[in-house]
Scaffold this active site. Sequence first.
Site, PDB file in Angstrom:
ATOM      1  N   ARG A   1      41.823  38.135  60.229  1.00  0.00           N
ATOM      2  CA  ARG A   1      43.028  37.320  60.427  1.00  0.00           C
ATOM      3  C   ARG A   1      43.424  37.238  61.905  1.00  0.00           C
ATOM      4  O   ARG A   1      43.959  36.218  62.344  1.00  0.00           O
ATOM      5  CB  ARG A   1      44.187  37.888  59.613  1.00  0.00           C
ATOM      6  CG  ARG A   1      44.035  37.533  58.159  1.00  0.00           C
ATOM      7  CD  ARG A   1      45.232  37.954  57.349  1.00  0.00           C
ATOM      8  NE  ARG A   1      45.201  37.250  56.072  1.00  0.00           N
ATOM      9  CZ  ARG A   1      45.911  37.589  55.019  1.00  0.00           C
ATOM     10  NH1 ARG A   1      46.718  38.630  55.074  1.00  0.00           N
ATOM     11  NH2 ARG A   1      45.833  36.886  53.914  1.00  0.00           N
TER      12      ARG A   1
ATOM     13  N   LYS B   1      42.341  36.283  34.261  1.00  0.00           N
ATOM     14  CA  LYS B   1      43.254  35.772  33.247  1.00  0.00           C
ATOM     15  C   LYS B   1      43.497  34.276  33.296  1.00  0.00           C
ATOM     16  O   LYS B   1      43.742  33.710  34.361  1.00  0.00           O
ATOM     17  CB  LYS B   1      44.608  36.503  33.382  1.00  0.00           C
ATOM     18  CG  LYS B   1      44.505  37.915  32.822  1.00  0.00           C
ATOM     19  CD  LYS B   1      45.588  38.876  33.251  1.00  0.00           C
ATOM     20  CE  LYS B   1      47.002  38.471  33.037  1.00  0.00           C
ATOM     21  NZ  LYS B   1      47.899  39.263  33.897  1.00  0.00           N
TER      22      LYS B   1
ATOM     23  N   GLY C   1      41.921  35.529  46.739  1.00  0.00           N
ATOM     24  CA  GLY C   1      41.789  36.809  47.428  1.00  0.00           C
ATOM     25  C   GLY C   1      40.461  37.488  47.183  1.00  0.00           C
ATOM     26  O   GLY C   1      39.664  37.693  48.109  1.00  0.00           O
TER      27      GLY C   1
ATOM     28  N   GLY D   1      46.946  33.886  47.769  1.00  0.00           N
ATOM     29  CA  GLY D   1      47.927  33.200  46.911  1.00  0.00           C
ATOM     30  C   GLY D   1      48.278  31.803  47.398  1.00  0.00           C
ATOM     31  O   GLY D   1      48.493  30.892  46.590  1.00  0.00           O
TER      32      GLY D   1
HETATM   33  P1  ADP Z   1      40.975  35.732  43.013  1.00  0.00           P
HETATM   34  O1  ADP Z   1      41.703  36.903  43.656  1.00  0.00           O
HETATM   35  O2  ADP Z   1      39.747  35.345  43.802  1.00  0.00           O
HETATM   36  O3  ADP Z   1      41.869  34.570  42.726  1.00  0.00           O
HETATM   37  P2  ADP Z   1      41.276  36.841  40.387  1.00  0.00           P
HETATM   38  O4  ADP Z   1      42.320  37.762  40.925  1.00  0.00           O
HETATM   39  O5  ADP Z   1      41.701  35.762  39.504  1.00  0.00           O
HETATM   40  O6  ADP Z   1      40.414  36.248  41.601  1.00  0.00           O
HETATM   41  O7  ADP Z   1      40.199  37.641  39.541  1.00  0.00           O
HETATM   42  C1  ADP Z   1      39.627  38.834  39.968  1.00  0.00           C
HETATM   43  C2  ADP Z   1      39.434  39.789  38.828  1.00  0.00           C
HETATM   44  O8  ADP Z   1      38.828  39.205  37.688  1.00  0.00           O
HETATM   45  C3  ADP Z   1      38.563  40.926  39.237  1.00  0.00           C
HETATM   46  O9  ADP Z   1      39.318  42.102  39.315  1.00  0.00           O
HETATM   47  C4  ADP Z   1      37.507  41.009  38.117  1.00  0.00           C
HETATM   48  O10 ADP Z   1      37.213  42.331  37.709  1.00  0.00           O
HETATM   49  C5  ADP Z   1      38.176  40.245  36.999  1.00  0.00           C
HETATM   50  N1  ADP Z   1      37.189  39.762  36.012  1.00  0.00           N
HETATM   51  C6  ADP Z   1      36.188  38.901  36.209  1.00  0.00           C
HETATM   52  N2  ADP Z   1      35.462  38.747  35.089  1.00  0.00           N
HETATM   53  C7  ADP Z   1      35.998  39.539  34.148  1.00  0.00           C
HETATM   54  C8  ADP Z   1      35.699  39.841  32.776  1.00  0.00           C
HETATM   55  N3  ADP Z   1      34.660  39.262  32.156  1.00  0.00           N
HETATM   56  N4  ADP Z   1      36.493  40.721  32.127  1.00  0.00           N
HETATM   57  C9  ADP Z   1      37.521  41.288  32.761  1.00  0.00           C
HETATM   58  N5  ADP Z   1      37.864  41.049  34.029  1.00  0.00           N
HETATM   59  C10 ADP Z   1      37.117  40.193  34.736  1.00  0.00           C
HETATM   60 MG    MG Z   2      43.153  38.255  42.880  1.00  0.00          MG
END
Ligand code: ADP
Ligand code: MG
Length: 395
Positions: free
Chosen positions: A38, A199, A352, A375
């Site tokens: 950053r 989720k 993230g 975010g």
């Molecule tokens: P980002 O931060 O890039 O937006 P998210 O926070 O939405 O991504 O997702 C990250 C999380 O999703 C990770 O902690 C990962 O372990 C979880 N994840 C990915 N696939 C699965 C799965 N099949 N079951 C449970 N958790 C999962």
């Molecule tokens: Mg995340």
Amino acid sequence: MNKQTVKDIDVTGRRVLVRVDFNVPLDINTGAILNDTRIRASAPTINYLVERKARVILCSHLGQPKQGFEKGLTLAPLAKRLAEIIHRPVGFVEDCVGSKVKAAVAALKEGDIVLLENLRFHPEEEKNDPSFSKALAGLADIYVNDAFSTSHRAHASMVGVTAYLPAVAGLLMERELATMGKALNQPIRPLAMVMGGAKVSDKIGLLENALGKVDILLIGGGIASTFLKARGTEVGSSLVETDKLEVARGIMERAKKNSVRLVLPTDVVTAEKIAAGGKTRVVSVNDVPSGWQIADVGPKTLDNFARELHKAKTVIWNGPMGVYEIAQFAGGTKAIARLLGSLDAITIVGGGSTADIVEELGLVNRMTHVSMGGGASLAFLEGKTLVGVTPLLEK
Ligand code: ADP
Ligand code: MG
């Protein structure tokens, strides 16, 4: 991009308050800066201003101080690191408003740089307090917002301050808005989106917005389980959001109506328990053993995804394909990262965890753009207006 930037105004000799995002990860024991991406990312704007002989006043937040000064969250070490990165002296003041700061700013010569102390040592910052905003603005003639990653937050240094000064975007802010804006709103088609993560509830906004824009939507990660279940496939003990099955069905129907090619996993890596060293099995999505969980996408799914992605001219990726934190379940995410890095297409990475993975794999330079927004990049990809961007002057 329809916002004015530092390039649209005359900054020579002017006092320029630059909101940067120096919210870097620190080692809790030693205070060492663990990742200075950053700080490096702020260099183009700072160098631009210095080269045009502006008087540069930098401000940022760092962490979540509870109340007032906290030794572990001072920006002093960041001034030092910035100086090393840009090869220029960077001053530091032990506050961000008040008489000490005024004196330091008054002493700035053309091309000088000073970094102010952590904005959040004043609780007024997060409250978007008008008198605090005014005090910050009083230090300068011009305000530059280069903190894209904070632009979804209505804080004094992001929003309040713009009531008192001409406000324009910095070069990093411009790059984030322009690259993601173009990919999403005027893409070179076909436009594909790869979605993963834990989720559905976190991703509804993104999915809904995508349906009106993309040609191809590939769904992996934990969210795929809810989609599979919604379509009638049994997924054992996988992470399913039963209250989002209707939403998932709605998204699949809309995709069909909009002629969006929505692709779900056909095979998956399943685990008896999501833990390192446990038993795993690669199975068709129709054969998830009862009591087992989907932890990653499988090889056939990756082949399908690759075939789709090779058709795309623009790809936006958010969300890991599996529980990448555990090596056994990181294969799908790594494969997608490497594939995107090898594509002859515009590739945009947001989110993230997703950005962290691309960085860890050393693939940042293989992508068109890896958003540092976390975010904020999600909010942007959801089509939301960013409160910190709205008040910047129109072109
Ligand atoms: P980002 O931060 O890039 O937006 P998210 O926070 O939405 O991504 O997702 C990250 C999380 O999703 C990770 O902690 C990962 O372990 C979880 N994840 C990915 N696939 C699965 C799965 N099949 N079951 C449970 N958790 C999962
Ligand atoms: Mg995340």
